[in-house]
Design an enzyme around this catalytic site. Structure first.
Site, short mmCIF file in Angstrom:
data_model
loop_
_atom_site.label_atom_id
_atom_site.label_comp_id
_atom_site.label_asym_id
_atom_site.label_seq_id
_atom_site.Cartn_x
_atom_site.Cartn_y
_atom_site.Cartn_z
N GLY A 286 24.49 13.44 -28.46
CA GLY A 286 23.81 13.93 -27.21
C GLY A 286 24.39 13.16 -25.96
CB ALA A 287 25.11 9.46 -25.42
N GLY B 193 0.72 -1.23 0.08
CA GLY B 193 0.07 0.14 -0.17
C GLY B 193 0.70 1.35 -0.12
N GLY B 194 0.38 2.34 0.42
CA GLY B 194 1.00 3.64 0.64
C GLY B 194 2.34 3.50 1.34
C1 HXC Z 1 -3.77 -4.47 11.29
C2 HXC Z 1 -2.83 -6.10 10.57
C3 HXC Z 1 -2.50 -5.55 9.29
C4 HXC Z 1 -3.11 -4.10 9.12
C5 HXC Z 1 -1.79 -7.43 9.35
N1 HXC Z 1 -2.29 -7.34 10.52
N2 HXC Z 1 -1.73 -6.23 8.53
N3 HXC Z 1 -3.60 -5.51 11.63
N4 HXC Z 1 -3.82 -3.57 10.27
N5 HXC Z 1 -2.57 -3.57 8.08
C6 HXC Z 1 -2.14 -8.37 11.62
C7 HXC Z 1 -3.19 -9.46 11.17
O1 HXC Z 1 -4.42 -9.13 11.52
C8 HXC Z 1 -2.73 -10.53 12.15
O2 HXC Z 1 -3.04 -10.49 13.37
C9 HXC Z 1 -1.29 -10.17 12.17
O3 HXC Z 1 -0.85 -9.04 11.69
C10 HXC Z 1 -0.35 -11.08 11.48
O4 HXC Z 1 -1.01 -10.96 10.04
P1 HXC Z 1 -1.00 -12.25 9.13
O5 HXC Z 1 -1.99 -12.07 8.01
O6 HXC Z 1 -1.34 -13.54 10.09
O7 HXC Z 1 0.48 -12.43 8.64
P2 HXC Z 1 0.82 -13.21 7.21
O8 HXC Z 1 0.02 -14.41 6.85
O9 HXC Z 1 2.30 -13.28 7.32
O10 HXC Z 1 0.58 -12.00 6.09
C11 HXC Z 1 1.00 -10.73 6.19
C12 HXC Z 1 0.15 -9.81 5.11
C13 HXC Z 1 -1.18 -9.74 5.67
C14 HXC Z 1 0.55 -10.29 3.73
C15 HXC Z 1 1.03 -8.47 5.29
O11 HXC Z 1 -1.49 -9.58 6.95
C16 HXC Z 1 -2.02 -8.64 4.75
O12 HXC Z 1 -2.37 -8.88 3.53
N6 HXC Z 1 -2.10 -7.54 5.51
C17 HXC Z 1 -2.83 -6.48 5.12
C18 HXC Z 1 -2.16 -5.74 4.09
C19 HXC Z 1 -2.73 -4.48 3.60
O13 HXC Z 1 -3.53 -4.65 2.77
N7 HXC Z 1 -2.36 -3.27 4.32
C20 HXC Z 1 -3.04 -2.21 4.11
C21 HXC Z 1 -2.37 -1.66 2.77
S1 HXC Z 1 -2.91 -0.05 2.51
P3 HXC Z 1 -3.51 -11.81 14.38
O14 HXC Z 1 -4.03 -11.03 15.65
O15 HXC Z 1 -4.66 -12.37 13.65
O16 HXC Z 1 -2.26 -12.31 14.32
C22 HXC Z 1 -1.92 0.90 3.48
C23 HXC Z 1 -2.21 2.37 3.22
C24 HXC Z 1 -1.21 3.04 3.72
O17 HXC Z 1 -1.08 0.63 4.11
C25 HXC Z 1 -1.36 4.44 3.27
C26 HXC Z 1 -0.35 5.51 3.62
C27 HXC Z 1 -0.06 6.78 2.87
#
Ligand code: HXC
Length: 515
Positions: free
Chosen positions: A403-404, A169-170
């Site tokens: 140019g290079a 993501g971001g």
């Molecule tokens: C809250 C989160 C989290 C998140 C993971 N966790 N990502 N909690 N916010 N963004 C938590 C899970 O719920 C889980 O909690 C623990 O972290 C471990 O995650 P798992 O999924 O069990 O781990 P894994 O299988 O290794 O997968 C990792 C992962 C997956 C691929 C990163 O967790 C995932 O897809 N997370 C979401 C990624 C995402 O889309 N993020 C937002 C992106 S947008 P528990 O308690 O069950 O152990 C963004 C916007 C930013 O970031 C903007 C900035 C400008």
């Protein structure tokens, strides 16, 4: 007091456990190190000073009251790394997937701010699921604060980011705003993950195909380095740091390499093939000119038609930029323009003298390049070299066309010293192309076209495409033997180290580099 000490020690222990022992074990079983494991490897023993060790989030709802851990999923602080001071942060995946909430973000933002105030590099180890979903806009605000600090730190202190897990993501934009990205083979970076990609455009793609280390090291150019694992990544951070000053007011660290700067290398005299279209590996030239074993290549697998990296010359750090005749004849294209210009601007920002090794037939022709914007990308090289005020030394080894030629740190863009090897060919274009244009009619009429071309080609080389015509104008300061390149560059460098840019430049808010 005894109880209080015991309580503090207990709290410290809990802080080290992040999201709990079970989760730490899970990470280790996946071949990933925990944040504390990485910290121990990265910093000098007993040098780490925690900032915000007992910080916790203050979010409510979605069960957040029950989910708390000291540190809030990130270790931040000051330390020394091989004796050098640095500000470091390491995200801890064991607590809520290293996700970035308000307090987590404020710890990182504060670390970067501190680094700028103290004039020390920022080292970030990223391992995070991105914005903490439960914290909504507070999390986004946190990211914004980090990005803002990254931009304020840019060009003031080096920012090195290692990606040792997810970076989605971001979140990717903080590393992207930093100077160097190191990715481990198990990490990934993407703005939009595979599930959303499928839903939005129907494309099926795996994590690795979309944003794995290999893709970013070879195709997107997002990653400057790819490493096998966390240990290698940490070693690389240390090595990279050894070439960089702590801030933009310092010079890069001198290190005696024991390699005689006046050493001559006869092999260099035969490295460029007699046949002007025959390739050779410019890395061989680099390894012979600079202090032995000191070349650290940046962006090695991206745009391999150019080679950039840090090296030492008589112990002094220099930034090396070279065309690579072994790939696409060393021509410049969109990606190599981005690679070179970014590297030149980095070196300029951090007082690292530049040595440019030229063997370039021109910019790569064709619709793919033109439509992709080779004009605006290529212009970046010109902008970067013209803007750079660090010592600039250039060696024209063979081709330097059109140019290079101008773009690759020519005298006309402010190079301080330009040398050419006797094999240099400096002209508007190569002999074949030139003859087809200026002798078009004669060529059509010639009884023996091959003989005719051979004749005029010789004349073209004798009268135009050689090092002595530009040397007569002073555009080439000297024609030198390849074997004496190291000695001469070292001598020139010792004079240029005290260079102060003399050209007055009109005051402006900032220039507008092509993007
Ligand atoms: C809250 C989160 C989290 C998140 C993971 N966790 N990502 N909690 N916010 N963004 C938590 C899970 O719920 C889980 O909690 C623990 O972290 C471990 O995650 P798992 O999924 O069990 O781990 P894994 O299988 O290794 O997968 C990792 C992962 C997956 C691929 C990163 O967790 C995932 O897809 N997370 C979401 C990624 C995402 O889309 N993020 C937002 C992106 S947008 P528990 O308690 O069950 O152990 C963004 C916007 C930013 O970031 C903007 C900035 C400008």
């Amino acid at each position: 007091m005894r109880d209080k000490i015991a309580d503090l020690l207990e709290k410290r222990k809990r802080a080290e456990e992040g999201g709990g022992k079970e989760r730490l074990e899970k990470l280790r079983s996946q071949g990933r190190l925990t944040a504390f494991d990485r910290l121990r490897m990265l910093v000098d023993p007993d040098s780490f000073i925690h900032f915000g060790r007992f910080v916790t989030h203050r979010a409510t709802g979605f069960g957040m009251e029950e989910k708390k851990a000291y540190g809030d999923g990130v270790i931040t602080g000051l330390a020394t790394i091989n004796g050098r001071r640095a500000a470091v942060y390491l995200q801890d995946f064991s607590f809520m997937g290293g996700s970035v909430g308000e307090m987590h973000a404020s710890k990182i933002a504060r670390t970067i701010e501190l680094a700028v105030k103290l004039g020390i590099p920022v080292i970030g180890i990223n391992d995070s699921g991105g914005a903490r979903i439960q914290e909504g806009v507070d999390s986004l605000k946190g990211y914004g604060d980090i990005f803002y600090r990254n931009v304020m730190a840019s060009g003031v202190v080096p920012q090195i980011m290692a990606i040792m897990g997810p970076c989605a993501g971001g979140a990717v934009y903080s590393p992207a705003l930093a100077d160097f990205i190191i990715m481990t083979k198990k990490s990934f970076m993407f703005v939009t993950g595979p599930k959303v990609v499928k839903a939005a455009i129907g494309e099926e793609v795996t994590f690795e195909e979309l944003g794995g280390a290999e893709v970013h090291a070879t195709r997107s150019g997002v990653a400057h380095f790819v490493v096998e694992n966390d240990e290698e990544g940490i070693e690389l951070i240390k090595r990279l740091l050894s070439y960089l000053p702590s801030n933009n007011l310092e010079d890069p660290p001198f290190q005696d390499t024991g390699d005689d700067p006046f050493r001559e290398d006869e092999e260099l005299n035969s490295i460029v093939p007699d046949d002007p279209v025959k390739p050779y590996d410019v890395r061989e030239v680099i390894s012979r000119i600079f202090d032995r074993g000191t070349f650290l290549e940046v962006h090695r697998f991206f745009a391999p038609n150019a080679v950039v990296g840090f090296a030492r010359l008589g112990g002094h750090v220099v930034g090396v930029v070279a065309n690579q005749p072994a790939v696409m004849a060393g021509s410049l294209d969109i990606d190599s323009s981005d690679k070179i210009s970014r590297f030149v601007r980095f070196c300029d920002a951090f007082n690292i003298p530049l040595v440019t090794l030229v063997d370039v037939p021109g910019f790569l022709p064709g619709t793919q390049q033109e439509h992709g914007g080779v004009i605006r990308h290529g212009a970046k090289i010109i902008y970067a070299y013209a803007e750079a005020t660090v010592p600039k030394m250039t060696v024209i080894m063979r081709k330097a066309y059109g140019g290079a030629y101008i773009a690759m740190s020519s005298k006309h863009l402010g190079a301080d010293y330009v040398a050419a090897w006797p094999t240099a060919e400096i002209a508007v274009m190569g002999p074949r192309g030139a003859i087809e244009i200026i002798y078009r009619r004669e060529l059509a009429r010639a009884e023996n076209p091959e003989e005719f071309v051979k004749e005029v080609e010789e004349k073209y080389r004798r009268e135009i495409a050689n090092p002595y015509v530009p040397a007569a104008r002073g555009y080439v300061d000297d024609v030198i033997l390849p074997s004496e390149t190291r000695r001469i560059l070292y001598s020139v460098l010792t004079h240029l180290l005290d260079k102060r840019e003399k050209h007055p430049r009109p005051p402006r808010k900032h220039g507008l580099p092509p993007t």
